[in-house]
Design an enzyme around this catalytic site. Structure first.
Site, PDB file in Angstrom:
ATOM      1  N   GLU A  47      -5.025  -5.083  10.807  1.00  0.00           N
ATOM      2  CA  GLU A  47      -3.981  -4.076  11.001  1.00  0.00           C
ATOM      3  C   GLU A  47      -4.233  -3.333  12.306  1.00  0.00           C
ATOM      4  OE1 GLU A  47      -2.217  -2.641   7.052  1.00  0.00           O
ATOM      5  OE2 GLU A  47      -4.132  -1.632   7.244  1.00  0.00           O
ATOM      6  N   GLU A  74      -6.747   4.668   8.002  1.00  0.00           N
ATOM      7  CA  GLU A  74      -6.568   6.093   7.662  1.00  0.00           C
ATOM      8  C   GLU A  74      -7.829   6.652   7.002  1.00  0.00           C
ATOM      9  OE1 GLU A  74      -2.837   5.683   5.557  1.00  0.00           O
ATOM     10  OE2 GLU A  74      -1.935   5.033   7.443  1.00  0.00           O
ATOM     11  N   SER A 111       3.598  -2.126  10.189  1.00  0.00           N
ATOM     12  CA  SER A 111       5.052  -2.193  10.383  1.00  0.00           C
ATOM     13  C   SER A 111       5.655  -3.557  10.045  1.00  0.00           C
ATOM     14  CB  SER A 111       5.427  -1.779  11.812  1.00  0.00           C
ATOM     15  OG  SER A 111       5.069  -0.430  12.033  1.00  0.00           O
ATOM     16  N   GLY A 141       2.690   2.224  10.659  1.00  0.00           N
ATOM     17  CA  GLY A 141       3.648   3.317  10.513  1.00  0.00           C
ATOM     18  C   GLY A 141       4.423   3.657  11.777  1.00  0.00           C
ATOM     19  N   ASN A 160       0.862  -1.187   0.000  1.00  0.00           N
ATOM     20  CA  ASN A 160       0.000   0.000   0.000  1.00  0.00           C
ATOM     21  C   ASN A 160       0.900   1.239   0.000  1.00  0.00           C
ATOM     22  OD1 ASN A 160      -1.797   2.052   0.583  1.00  0.00           O
ATOM     23  ND2 ASN A 160      -2.223   1.362   2.688  1.00  0.00           N
ATOM     24  N   HIS A 190      -9.493   1.002   5.250  1.00  0.00           N
ATOM     25  CA  HIS A 190      -8.187   1.247   5.859  1.00  0.00           C
ATOM     26  C   HIS A 190      -8.366   2.228   7.019  1.00  0.00           C
ATOM     27  CE1 HIS A 190      -4.111   2.578   6.531  1.00  0.00           C
ATOM     28  NE2 HIS A 190      -3.720   1.467   5.925  1.00  0.00           N
ATOM     29  N   LYS A 240       0.043   4.253  -0.183  1.00  0.00           N
ATOM     30  CA  LYS A 240      -0.607   5.452   0.385  1.00  0.00           C
ATOM     31  C   LYS A 240      -0.382   6.629  -0.582  1.00  0.00           C
ATOM     32  CE  LYS A 240      -0.006   3.324   4.811  1.00  0.00           C
ATOM     33  NZ  LYS A 240       0.008   3.438   6.253  1.00  0.00           N
TER      34      LYS A 240
HETATM   35  P1  PGA Z   1       2.953   0.261   7.536  1.00  0.00           P
HETATM   36  O1  PGA Z   1       1.468   0.476   6.919  1.00  0.00           O
HETATM   37  O2  PGA Z   1       3.476  -1.024   6.952  1.00  0.00           O
HETATM   38  O3  PGA Z   1       3.721   1.458   7.092  1.00  0.00           O
HETATM   39  O4  PGA Z   1       2.794   0.180   9.020  1.00  0.00           O
HETATM   40  C1  PGA Z   1       0.587  -0.581   6.750  1.00  0.00           C
HETATM   41  C2  PGA Z   1      -0.730  -0.081   6.228  1.00  0.00           C
HETATM   42  O5  PGA Z   1      -1.156   1.007   6.612  1.00  0.00           O
HETATM   43  O6  PGA Z   1      -1.395  -0.739   5.416  1.00  0.00           O
END
Ligand code: PGA
Length: 249
Positions: free
Chosen positions: A166, A96, A211, A172, A9, A94, A11
């Protein structure tokens, strides 16, 4: 029996140059044939990525969609358009999107159904915040997010959904749950799906996200209910992403 899926992803990151880097790397370092690999760039890169990476075996997806097919919705993109560009996967729910764009469980459901109606494969993202985990609410929150979307679906639609667990606090942040903690939640999701149908549960593809990186992927992917990963930050680094793909193979 379940083919692992590693999905990157991007983003609101990435560039044409990064697509070229991936294309070059894949020429010298082919993907393992036993793993499905997808990259989900921002909308403007979908077509370019499709052209550059499809031959290397990378499937393309998007990060969200509008639930409508077309209309007066300035700035939005529909599932029909994504399909036309060659997208195969699309994320829905997601954290976010839930947090920054106020998408409710109902909004997530509408997007997931729109994806299915267009022949896209939805990846439903679920996960608890740190406060919810500390309050002992992880299971309740995650099963609510899964149930609100899965319960109203037609039985033949449910097997088409991939679920990504997640934990919001792991996204992140460089922090991850222990492989055992992740496994526990994912086993709970699979058991819940078993309430609809045992075959659905055993076929359900469950991804871990938050992460995941080249160092911890192997350990997480070794868990019996983890069938792949949804990778954010590490999907922007060609070598790291490809080594996660190989760890899944
Ligand atoms: P990350 O993001 O691997 O940077 O923690 C995962 C995600 O948001 O899908």
């Amino acid at each position: 029996m379940r083919t692992p899926l590693i999905a990157g992803n991007w983003k609101m990151n990435g560039s044409s140059r990064l697509i070229e880097e991936f294309a070059r790397a894949l020429e010298g370092f082919p993907l393992p044939p036993t793993v499905e690999v997808a990259l989900l760039p921002p909308f403007p890169y979908i077509l370019e990525m499709q052209r550059a990476l499809q031959a290397g075996g990378v499937k393309i997806g998007a990060q969200t969609l509008n639930p409508l097919r077309s209309g007066a919705h300035t700035g939005e993109v529909s599932g029909r358009m994504l399909k036309e560009l060659g997208a195969e996967y699309v994320l829905v729910g997601h954290s976010e999107r839930r947090r920054l764009y106020r998408e409710s469980d109902e909004d997530v459901y509408d997007r997931l159904v729109a994806a299915l109606n267009e022949g896209l494969k939805p990846i439903l993202c679920v996960g608890e915040t740190l406060e919810e985990r500390d309050a002992g609410d992880t299971e309740r929150v995650v099963l609510r997010q899964v149930g609100k979307v899965m319960a109203p679906l037609e039985p033949e639609q449910r097997p088409l959904v991939t679920i990504a667990y997640e934990p919001v606090w792991a996204i992140g942040s460089g922090r991850t749950p222990s492989p055992e903690q992740a496994q526990e939640v994912m086993a709970t999701i699979r058991r819940y799906q078993g309430g609809f149908d045992a075959k659905l549960a055993s076929g359900l593809r469950l991804l871990y996200g938050g992460s995941m990186n080249a160092q911890n992927a192997q350990e997480l992917l070794a868990q019996p209910d983890i069938d792949g990963g949804l990778i954010g930050g590490a999907s922007l680094k060609v070598d790291d992403f490809l080594s996660i793909c190989h760890a899944a193979g």
